[in-house]
Design an enzyme around this catalytic site. Structure first.
Site, PDB file in Angstrom:
ATOM      1  CB  THR A  40      15.887   6.390   3.536  1.00  0.00           C
ATOM      2  OG1 THR A  40      16.538   6.676   2.388  1.00  0.00           O
ATOM      3  CG2 THR A  40      16.449   4.605   3.560  1.00  0.00           C
ATOM      4  CD  GLU A  90      10.948  17.878   1.618  1.00  0.00           C
ATOM      5  OE1 GLU A  90      10.688  18.477   1.928  1.00  0.00           O
ATOM      6  OE2 GLU A  90      11.224  17.313   0.996  1.00  0.00           O
ATOM      7  NE  ARG A 132      13.879  19.432   4.362  1.00  0.00           N
ATOM      8  CZ  ARG A 132      14.767  20.159   5.160  1.00  0.00           C
ATOM      9  NH1 ARG A 132      14.782  20.785   6.202  1.00  0.00           N
ATOM     10  NH2 ARG A 132      15.506  19.485   4.955  1.00  0.00           N
TER      11      ARG A 132
HETATM   12  N1  DCP Z   1      14.225  22.221  -0.373  1.00  0.00           N
HETATM   13  C1  DCP Z   1      13.714  24.038  -0.469  1.00  0.00           C
HETATM   14  N2  DCP Z   1      13.103  24.464   0.221  1.00  0.00           N
HETATM   15  C2  DCP Z   1      12.246  24.440   0.690  1.00  0.00           C
HETATM   16  C3  DCP Z   1      12.312  22.734   1.104  1.00  0.00           C
HETATM   17  C4  DCP Z   1      12.782  22.311   0.298  1.00  0.00           C
HETATM   18  O1  DCP Z   1      15.465  24.822  -1.210  1.00  0.00           O
HETATM   19  N3  DCP Z   1      11.647  24.696   1.739  1.00  0.00           N
HETATM   20  C5  DCP Z   1      15.390  22.435  -1.178  1.00  0.00           C
HETATM   21  C6  DCP Z   1      16.399  21.857  -1.288  1.00  0.00           C
HETATM   22  C7  DCP Z   1      16.530  19.720  -1.802  1.00  0.00           C
HETATM   23  C8  DCP Z   1      14.448  19.482  -2.004  1.00  0.00           C
HETATM   24  O2  DCP Z   1      13.772  20.551  -1.792  1.00  0.00           O
HETATM   25  O3  DCP Z   1      17.053  20.471  -3.208  1.00  0.00           O
HETATM   26  C9  DCP Z   1      14.511  17.971  -1.062  1.00  0.00           C
HETATM   27  O4  DCP Z   1      14.859  18.542  -0.069  1.00  0.00           O
HETATM   28  P1  DCP Z   1      14.684  17.886   1.475  1.00  0.00           P
HETATM   29  O5  DCP Z   1      15.664  18.126   2.409  1.00  0.00           O
HETATM   30  O6  DCP Z   1      13.079  18.320   2.140  1.00  0.00           O
HETATM   31  O7  DCP Z   1      14.262  16.419   0.919  1.00  0.00           O
HETATM   32  P2  DCP Z   1      15.135  15.530   0.932  1.00  0.00           P
HETATM   33  O8  DCP Z   1      14.429  15.130  -0.727  1.00  0.00           O
HETATM   34  O9  DCP Z   1      16.871  15.978   0.180  1.00  0.00           O
HETATM   35  O10 DCP Z   1      15.541  14.247   1.775  1.00  0.00           O
HETATM   36  P3  DCP Z   1      16.235  13.517   1.607  1.00  0.00           P
HETATM   37  O11 DCP Z   1      17.220  12.896   1.088  1.00  0.00           O
HETATM   38  O12 DCP Z   1      16.815  13.339   3.377  1.00  0.00           O
HETATM   39  O13 DCP Z   1      15.324  12.226   1.862  1.00  0.00           O
END
Ligand code: DCP
Length: 259
Positions: free
Chosen positions: A35, A52, A126
């Site tokens: 977001t 990502e 990330r």
């Molecule tokens: N993940 C993981 N190991 C990594 C990178 C990510 O286990 N090296 C997992 C954690 C989440 C998914 O991948 O289940 C995506 O993680 P992120 O926190 O990077 O992304 P989000 O979509 O949760 O981010 P946001 O909601 O902040 O946009």
């Protein structure tokens, strides 16, 4: 207050145009990185967000041998496999997520950034550093990655990051910080099926890893430049999507940080 972005590169190019700088957005699962990234993307044409590659981890494709004419096949959802059986799949998942991120981070910036006369910035959701110092490290500390796997991971990670050098370096980090409880609430609201079993305790551990790395700066890092990268910490516990004032404040802080 946060220091501005570091100038690690050779400075302005001979044509007088600025170099494209690289920044990552870090923060717990579901804190709101995507977001926030969209907000940045819409705030300035000089800021380009690189997403990502989560969808790639959700459908692993098998590549048929060249010339066989066979179509690509989806052979598994690695994100789901990792959450269902972390001891079996964490190493494989961390290998693949980091590799796919390296591929995206190595893409050249889009032409409009290269020709910008302003302050062009490429913003990543990330980085290969949070892959290692947040997720892989945490998996190792939880015994989901065993000591041999951890040694192998660290060996290839250091090797590749050193080989690619400046192409993977960051000049700044934006740390979106919120309580693990707040992230849990947002994770529930977005309802990504693979994350159904994620518990508060897991988010607390990831929160601690972020704090150690980005606030206390006590994580043992293996890359000298990374130790000194400026961090802009933003309070992401507020609902920044629905609050115009908060959004404006964030943009001002980011602009200051980038300038
Ligand atoms: N993940 C993981 N190991 C990594 C990178 C990510 O286990 N090296 C997992 C954690 C989440 C998914 O991948 O289940 C995506 O993680 P992120 O926190 O990077 O992304 P989000 O979509 O949760 O981010 P946001 O909601 O902040 O946009």
């Amino acid at each position: 207050p946060a220091r501005g972005l570091q100038s690690t590169g050779p400075g302005p190019r001979p044509d007088g145009r600025a170099r494209v700088r690289r920044v990552s957005i870090e923060g717990n699962i579901a804190v709101g990185k995507s977001t926030f990234a969209k907000l940045l993307q819409s705030a300035s044409s000089d800021w380009e967000v690189v997403q990502e590659p989560v969808s790639k981890w959700q459908s692993i494709e098998s590549r048929p041998s060249e010339g066989s004419g066979a179509p690509q096949q989806t052979v598994g959802n690695l994100l789901q496999m990792m959450y269902e059986d972390p001891q079996r799949w964490s190493y494989t998942f961390q290998t693949y997520s980091c590799m796919s991120r390296m591929k995206t981070q190595l893409q050249p910036p889009p032409p409009h950034l290269l020709s910008s006369k302003g302050t062009p910035v490429q913003v990543f959701e990330r980085s290969v550093y949070s892959d290692r110092y947040i997720f892989a490290l945490n998996s190792f500390e939880l015994d989901c990655i065993n000591p041999a796997e951890w040694a192998v991971y660290q060996d290839w990670h250091t090797f590749l990051v050193e080989q690619f050098g400046p192409q993977l370096e960051l000049e700044g980090i934006i740390y979106l910080k919120a309580s693990p409880q707040k992230c849990m609430e947002r994770l529930g609201r977005r309802g990504r099926p693979e994350e159904g079993g994620v518990e508060l305790d897991y988010l607390q551990k990831l929160h601690m890893q972020h704090e150690r790395w980005l606030t206390e700066r006590s994580t043992q890092l293996h890359f000298e430049k990374l130790k000194h990268v400026p961090v802009l910490e933003l309070d992401a516990s507020v609902e920044f999507l629905s609050d115009q004032t908060v959004r404006d404040e964030f943009i001002v802080k980011v602009k200051d940080f980038f300038s």
